[in-house]
Design a protein around this motif. Structure first.
Motif, short mmCIF file in Angstrom:
data_model
loop_
_atom_site.label_atom_id
_atom_site.label_comp_id
_atom_site.label_asym_id
_atom_site.label_seq_id
_atom_site.Cartn_x
_atom_site.Cartn_y
_atom_site.Cartn_z
N GLN A 256 0.81 -1.13 0.04
CA GLN A 256 -0.11 -0.01 0.00
C GLN A 256 0.77 1.28 -0.03
O GLN A 256 1.90 1.08 0.69
CB GLN A 256 -0.79 0.10 1.41
CG GLN A 256 -2.25 0.87 1.27
CD GLN A 256 -3.05 0.67 2.51
OE1 GLN A 256 -2.62 0.35 3.64
NE2 GLN A 256 -4.42 1.12 2.42
N GLN A 260 -2.42 5.90 0.67
CA GLN A 260 -3.44 5.14 1.04
C GLN A 260 -3.70 4.45 2.50
O GLN A 260 -4.65 4.65 2.97
CB GLN A 260 -3.39 3.76 0.10
CG GLN A 260 -3.34 4.12 -1.29
CD GLN A 260 -3.30 2.80 -2.26
OE1 GLN A 260 -2.37 2.15 -1.78
NE2 GLN A 260 -3.83 2.73 -3.40
N SER A 269 -1.58 4.76 -6.40
CA SER A 269 -1.41 3.27 -5.87
C SER A 269 -0.03 2.89 -6.08
O SER A 269 0.68 3.57 -6.59
CB SER A 269 -2.43 2.73 -6.93
OG SER A 269 -1.81 2.13 -8.07
N ASN A 283 -1.88 -4.20 -4.42
CA ASN A 283 -2.25 -3.35 -3.70
C ASN A 283 -3.59 -3.62 -2.57
O ASN A 283 -4.38 -4.11 -3.13
CB ASN A 283 -3.04 -2.22 -4.57
CG ASN A 283 -2.63 -0.78 -4.11
OD1 ASN A 283 -2.42 0.15 -4.79
ND2 ASN A 283 -2.91 -0.60 -2.89
N CYS A 284 -3.15 -3.65 -1.59
CA CYS A 284 -4.19 -4.01 -0.61
C CYS A 284 -4.18 -2.97 0.81
O CYS A 284 -3.54 -2.06 0.64
CB CYS A 284 -3.82 -5.26 0.41
SG CYS A 284 -3.47 -6.73 -0.88
N ASP A 285 -5.06 -3.12 1.72
CA ASP A 285 -5.00 -2.40 2.88
C ASP A 285 -4.23 -2.99 3.94
O ASP A 285 -4.62 -4.14 4.51
CB ASP A 285 -6.53 -2.08 3.46
CG ASP A 285 -6.44 -1.36 4.27
OD1 ASP A 285 -5.35 -0.63 5.00
OD2 ASP A 285 -7.67 -0.63 4.71
#
Ligand SMILES: Cc1cc2nc3c(=O)[nH]c(=O)nc-3n(C[C@H](O)[C@H](O)[C@H](O)COP(=O)(O)OP(=O)(O)OC[C@H]3O[C@@H](n4cnc5c(N)ncnc54)[C@H](O)[C@@H]3O)c2cc1C
Length: 381
Positions: A256, A260, A269, A283-285
């Protein structure tokens, strides 16, 4: 990365810095030079050797051990201990061979979870201990150089710049800090179990990849994961598995950008940022693969560090998860003469036993234990 010849240090940044002070450290550095490290490690303030040189040094050490009559066995795992009357009498290798011995020096590293379990089952005394978890952060090396030196490092005769950052969080009483900073290096896949993702950092001697990476981690302890000796391992595993799933269950790492992570609007991103982890990132949290008491501290630490290193908290900067193997999650008991209080003749040593936190301190702990054992057990000629 965590196992095999040379242990975890072989694929590393090869930083030879340590907070420990001991006269034998210089002697250890001299051995490193004898086996191929550059001579500058004997006088530089922050010496490092890099993975490329470490690999050949470790091989040269192995050859010397064999030349002097030692035996080195690859693919040989200690799978059990034989104990009689609370004293070691032998070890089992690969589940099918017994070696009789009344003295064992054990330096298994901090990721030998199956061995930890076996030693616990065999009553080797151990207790849970604090460590730290978080993520790897990557910057263009030029950003760090510019902030630290103001000019091109080469114009000062210097190499890629380093940094060391600390943030004390008043709200939680926890500390966030940078760890194992690798100038001009790369983020490496360091998982040691199927179904888990772990990140770490390494570099070559030249430190010229153009990418600066560092762990940014927050301290955690038995109050977070429990007091059973193996609770820290279970805690690491839980977050490593979440990271694995988030990354798509194929060893890609969740990642990330800082923007973000901090919830900024229109944050870039990770596809638009610098990252070096292979086989790739998704791409994640990152809040989904770290406990909230870690992410909340990192959220406050990042802007604080951005005021110390210009660009550190730039919204496009990439962070990759999870960094869970900063040090051993347990410590094995030792008497004054370094032997286990519960298993006579068994000497836990190095990082896995909780007595070291890097190449030099692990080397020192191993050397001191070996010297003690030589004095105690060596047969007169
Ligand atoms: C990617 C990475 C980068 C790093 N960078 C640095 C750095 O720049 N500077 C620094 O100071 N430190 C660094 N470290 C940490 C450093 O590598 C460790 O602190 C150090 O290697 C610990 O040494 P050790 O001998 O205690 O254990 P290890 O190096 O972990 O060695 C343990 C050995 O035991 C073997 N083993 C495990 N279980 C068994 C068993 N049951 N039977 C037989 N053998 C077994 C393993 O295969 C391994 O060879 C890094 C670590 C990693 C992973």
């Amino acid at each position: 990365v965590q196992f095999g010849e040379g242990g975890a240090g072989t694929f590393s940044d090869g930083k030879l810095t340590t907070r420990v002070t001991h006269p034998r450290l210089h002697e250890i550095s001299k051995y490193f030079v004898e086996f191929g490290a550059p001579e500058e490690i004997l006088y530089k303030h922050k010496p490092h050797v890099g993975t490329d040189k470490l690999r050949t040094m470790v091989k040269a050490m192995r050859e010397r051990i064999i030349e002097w009559g030692g035996e080195v066995r690859f693919g040989a795992k200690i799978t059990d201990l034989f104990i009689e009357n609370d004293h070691i009498v032998g070890v089992e290798v690969n589940g099918n061979e017994r070696i009789d011995t009344t003295v064992v020096l054990s330096g298994v590293g901090h990721s030998a979870r199956d061995t930890y379990e076996m030693l616990h089952k065999r009553n080797v005394e151990m207790t849970a201990k604090p460590f730290a978890i978080g993520v790897r952060i990557e910057h263009d090396q030029a950003v760090i150089d510019e902030s630290q030196y103001g000019v091109e490092p080469s114009s000062l005769g210097l190499g890629a710049a380093e940094y060391s950052l600390v943030y004390h969080d008043k709200e939680t009483g926890r500390t966030a800090y940078s760890f194992c900073m690798c100038p001009g290096g790369q983020v490496v896949a360091s998982a040691s179990e199927n179904g888990g993702v772990v990140v770490n950092g390494m570099s070559l001697y030249a430190r010229d990849s153009g990418v600066a990476n560092s762990a940014i981690v927050v301290n955690v302890g038995p109050e977070d994961f429990g007091n059973h000796p193996l609770d820290g391992v279970a805690f690491q595993r839980e977050w490593e598995r979440k990271a694995y799933e988030l990354g798509g269950s194929n060893f890609h790492a969740p990642a990330q950008t800082v923007g973000q992570f901090l919830g900024l609007s229109q944050a870039p991103s990770v596809q638009d940022s610098t990252y070096s982890y292979e086989p790739g990132v998704v791409n994640c949290d990152l809040h989904d693969c770290l406990p909230p008491f870690v992410t909340s501290v990192l959220e406050r630490a990042l802007p604080y560090w951005g005021r110390r290193i210009h660009g550190f908290d730039d919204p496009a900067v990439c962070m990759t998860g999870v960094e869970t193997r900063t040090s051993a999650p347990l410590r094995m008991g030792r008497n004054e003469d370094r032997v286990s209080p519960t298993v006579g003749g068994f000497y836990p040593m190095g990082e896995g036993a909780g007595y070291a936190g890097g190449i030099m301190s692990a080397a020192l702990d191993g050397a001191e234990t070996a010297i003690l054992c030589m004095a105690k057990y060596a047969k007169p000629n």
